[in-house]
Enzyme design. Structure first.
Site, PDB file in Angstrom:
ATOM      1  N   CYS A 133      38.212  54.829  32.664  1.00 16.09           N
ATOM      2  CA  CYS A 133      37.173  55.071  31.652  1.00 16.09           C
ATOM      3  C   CYS A 133      35.894  54.262  31.871  1.00 16.09           C
ATOM      4  O   CYS A 133      34.813  54.705  31.505  1.00 16.09           O
ATOM      5  CB  CYS A 133      37.708  54.884  30.239  1.00 16.09           C
ATOM      6  SG  CYS A 133      38.142  53.194  29.833  1.00 16.09           S
ATOM      7  N   CYS A 141      39.539  58.649  30.336  1.00 12.60           N
ATOM      8  CA  CYS A 141      40.375  57.757  31.144  1.00 12.60           C
ATOM      9  C   CYS A 141      40.921  58.421  32.403  1.00 12.60           C
ATOM     10  O   CYS A 141      41.733  57.831  33.116  1.00 12.60           O
ATOM     11  CB  CYS A 141      41.510  57.202  30.292  1.00 12.60           C
ATOM     12  SG  CYS A 141      40.903  56.199  28.917  1.00 12.60           S
ATOM     13  N   LYS A 206      50.110  52.383  23.406  1.00 13.21           N
ATOM     14  CA  LYS A 206      48.689  52.183  23.162  1.00 13.21           C
ATOM     15  C   LYS A 206      48.196  53.310  22.259  1.00 13.21           C
ATOM     16  O   LYS A 206      48.237  54.486  22.633  1.00 13.21           O
ATOM     17  CB  LYS A 206      47.937  52.196  24.486  1.00 13.21           C
ATOM     18  CG  LYS A 206      46.425  52.131  24.328  1.00 13.21           C
ATOM     19  CD  LYS A 206      45.724  52.061  25.680  1.00 13.21           C
ATOM     20  CE  LYS A 206      44.225  52.057  25.508  1.00 13.21           C
ATOM     21  NZ  LYS A 206      43.519  52.014  26.800  1.00 13.21           N
ATOM     22  N   GLU A 244      57.713  55.764  24.442  1.00 15.49           N
ATOM     23  CA  GLU A 244      56.719  55.373  25.452  1.00 15.49           C
ATOM     24  C   GLU A 244      57.200  54.119  26.190  1.00 15.49           C
ATOM     25  O   GLU A 244      57.087  54.017  27.415  1.00 15.49           O
ATOM     26  CB  GLU A 244      55.368  55.080  24.797  1.00 15.49           C
ATOM     27  CG  GLU A 244      54.519  56.308  24.499  1.00 15.49           C
ATOM     28  CD  GLU A 244      53.891  56.906  25.746  1.00 15.49           C
ATOM     29  OE1 GLU A 244      54.111  56.392  26.857  1.00 15.49           O
ATOM     30  OE2 GLU A 244      53.176  57.923  25.610  1.00 15.49           O
ATOM     31  N   LYS A 259      49.586  47.778  21.654  1.00 17.96           N
ATOM     32  CA  LYS A 259      48.152  47.655  21.422  1.00 17.96           C
ATOM     33  C   LYS A 259      47.673  48.692  20.424  1.00 17.96           C
ATOM     34  O   LYS A 259      48.099  49.835  20.551  1.00 17.96           O
ATOM     35  CB  LYS A 259      47.479  47.853  22.776  1.00 17.96           C
ATOM     36  CG  LYS A 259      45.990  47.815  22.784  1.00 17.96           C
ATOM     37  CD  LYS A 259      45.490  48.151  24.160  1.00 17.96           C
ATOM     38  CE  LYS A 259      44.005  48.374  24.037  1.00 17.96           C
ATOM     39  NZ  LYS A 259      43.449  49.016  25.170  1.00 17.96           N
TER      40      LYS A 259
HETATM   41  C1  PBG Z   1      40.752  51.164  28.922  1.00 16.53           C
HETATM   42  C2  PBG Z   1      40.958  50.158  27.875  1.00 16.53           C
HETATM   43  C3  PBG Z   1      40.433  50.108  26.571  1.00 16.53           C
HETATM   44  C4  PBG Z   1      40.840  48.896  26.046  1.00 16.53           C
HETATM   45  C5  PBG Z   1      41.627  48.269  27.001  1.00 16.53           C
HETATM   46  N1  PBG Z   1      41.697  49.073  28.125  1.00 16.53           N
HETATM   47  C6  PBG Z   1      39.520  51.017  25.866  1.00 16.53           C
HETATM   48  C7  PBG Z   1      39.979  52.325  25.392  1.00 16.53           C
HETATM   49  O1  PBG Z   1      41.136  52.717  25.537  1.00 16.53           O
HETATM   50  O2  PBG Z   1      39.122  53.018  24.863  1.00 16.53           O
HETATM   51  C8  PBG Z   1      40.472  48.374  24.692  1.00 16.53           C
HETATM   52  C9  PBG Z   1      40.514  46.909  24.561  1.00 16.53           C
HETATM   53  C10 PBG Z   1      39.800  46.357  23.392  1.00 16.53           C
HETATM   54  O3  PBG Z   1      39.366  47.061  22.469  1.00 16.53           O
HETATM   55  O4  PBG Z   1      39.668  45.135  23.392  1.00 16.53           O
HETATM   56  N2  PBG Z   1      41.317  52.383  28.726  1.00 16.53           N
END
Ligand code: PBG
Length: 339
Positions: A133, A141, A206, A244, A259
């Site tokens: 991304c 992504c 996530k 997952e 996350k």
């Molecule tokens: C990449 C990624 C993201 C984050 C970590 N890896 C952004 C997203 O998924 O949009 C977010 C981390 C954060 O908000 O601190 N895909």
């Protein structure tokens, strides 16, 4: 009068179970404290850009900046001094394209930073985020097929990026694109490239979250159309989160990550009972931005609220916490230990 006397007569005393006994002094509270934080369990995200002596502050994450390699190494030196466990690198390339090809460029910011950090030989774990991304012009992504992200075509590019980062010195790679099969794809490619020793920290559960806003500002990775709900998880689903994690564990993930952190504490509790691998939680940009904004207005005490949030994340089951507060929290813990 008479009525009050009768009522107070009936107030009973608590009996032998008086939980306040162990709360009476700071020393007693410290002795019985169940969850303790250590800087060694913190991982600091770092945003790396090209060039020299560059530092571009990130508005929504006070104290954080996009750093050129030399500045990133200097920052890492401070983190090592503070006893922080590791760094997680994100790259912001000079140019982006449809396929995010610069993600795997060995001359890109992340491999360059990894080589410099390896050279610096600091007592820090070197981890690199693996996603497209930050590198795609559309901000999604993976590679697009029409208006959808093509899962299997994306796996190839993610695997190439992971190998480039391992070549440059990453000890851990963290696939965060939420493509099905990404852990297996990375494991296979790493092993074939003679990187059997490189660990995978899977962004396993996530969620498609509103709390990634400041990160996307920092990385310039806001999708140009649509959103990420076609690949990131629906935060409503706890069973799916376990699936997952199950799938990623089976595919060979060495560390499982959840996350955002504060909105997923229940998932950490469940995961801790279920998986015998280290668990990580990512206290994401929006979680910290909320705290910073409230602290700036004097609505919250930054240190107390920060430590409380981190403690809750660890209490729920995370052994590793990826957090923008890593440096401050390490300092706070030092201050408190000295008192
Ligand atoms: C990449 C990624 C993201 C984050 C970590 N890896 C952004 C997203 O998924 O949009 C977010 C981390 C954060 O908000 O601190 N895909």
């Amino acid at each position: 009068m008479g009525r009050i006397a009768t009522a107070t007569d009936r107030v009973t005393t608590p009996g032998p179970e008086r939980l306040r006994r162990l709360r009476r002094t700071a020393a007693l509270r410290s002795l019985v404290r169940q969850t303790r934080l250590s800087p060694a369990q913190f991982v600091m995200p770092l945003f790396v850009i090209s060039g020299k002596d560059r530092s571009e502050p990130i508005n929504s994450l006070p104290g954080h900046a996009r750093l050129s390699v030399d500045r990133a190494v200097a920052r890492a030196r401070e983190l090592a001094q503070l006893g922080v466990g590791g760094v997680l690198l994100f790259g912001i390339p000079d140019s982006k394209d449809d396929e995010g090809t610069s993600a795997a460029d060995p001359q890109g910011p992340v491999p360059a930073a990894l080589r410099a950090l390896k050279q610096a030989d600091l007592p820090l774990v070197l981890a690199a985020d693996v996603c497209l991304c930050e590198y795609t012009s559309h901000g999604h992504c993976g590679i697009l097929a029409g208006r959808e992200v093509d899962n299997d075509a994306t796996l190839i590019l993610l695997a190439e990026a992971a190998v480039a980062y391992a070549d440059a010195g990453a000890q851990i790679v963290g696939p965060s694109a939420m493509m099905d099969g990404q852990v297996a794809a990375l494991r296979g490619a790493l092993d074939a490239a003679d990187h059997a020793g490189t660990a995978i920290m899977a962004y396993a559960s996530k969620a498609a979250s509103a709390f990634y806003g400041p990160f996307r500002e920092a990385a310039g990775s806001t999708p140009s159309f649509g959103d990420r709900r076609g690949y990131q998880m629906d935060y409503s689903n706890a069973r799916e989160a376990m699936r997952e994690m199950e799938v990623d564990a089976r595919e060979g993930a060495d560390i499982l990550m959840v996350k955002p952190a504060l909105t997923s504490l229940d998932l950490l509790v469940r995961a801790q009972k279920r998986f015998d691998v280290p668990l990580a939680a990512y206290q994401v940009s929006g979680e910290v931005a909320m705290l910073e904004a409230a602290a700036e207005r004097g609505w919250l005490d930054r240190k107390s609220a920060g430590i409380e949030a981190l403690t809750a994340i660890v209490r729920a089951g995370a052994g590793i916490v990826i957090t923008y507060l890593a440096a401050d929290a390490a300092r706070w813990l030092q201050e408190d230990a000295a008192r």
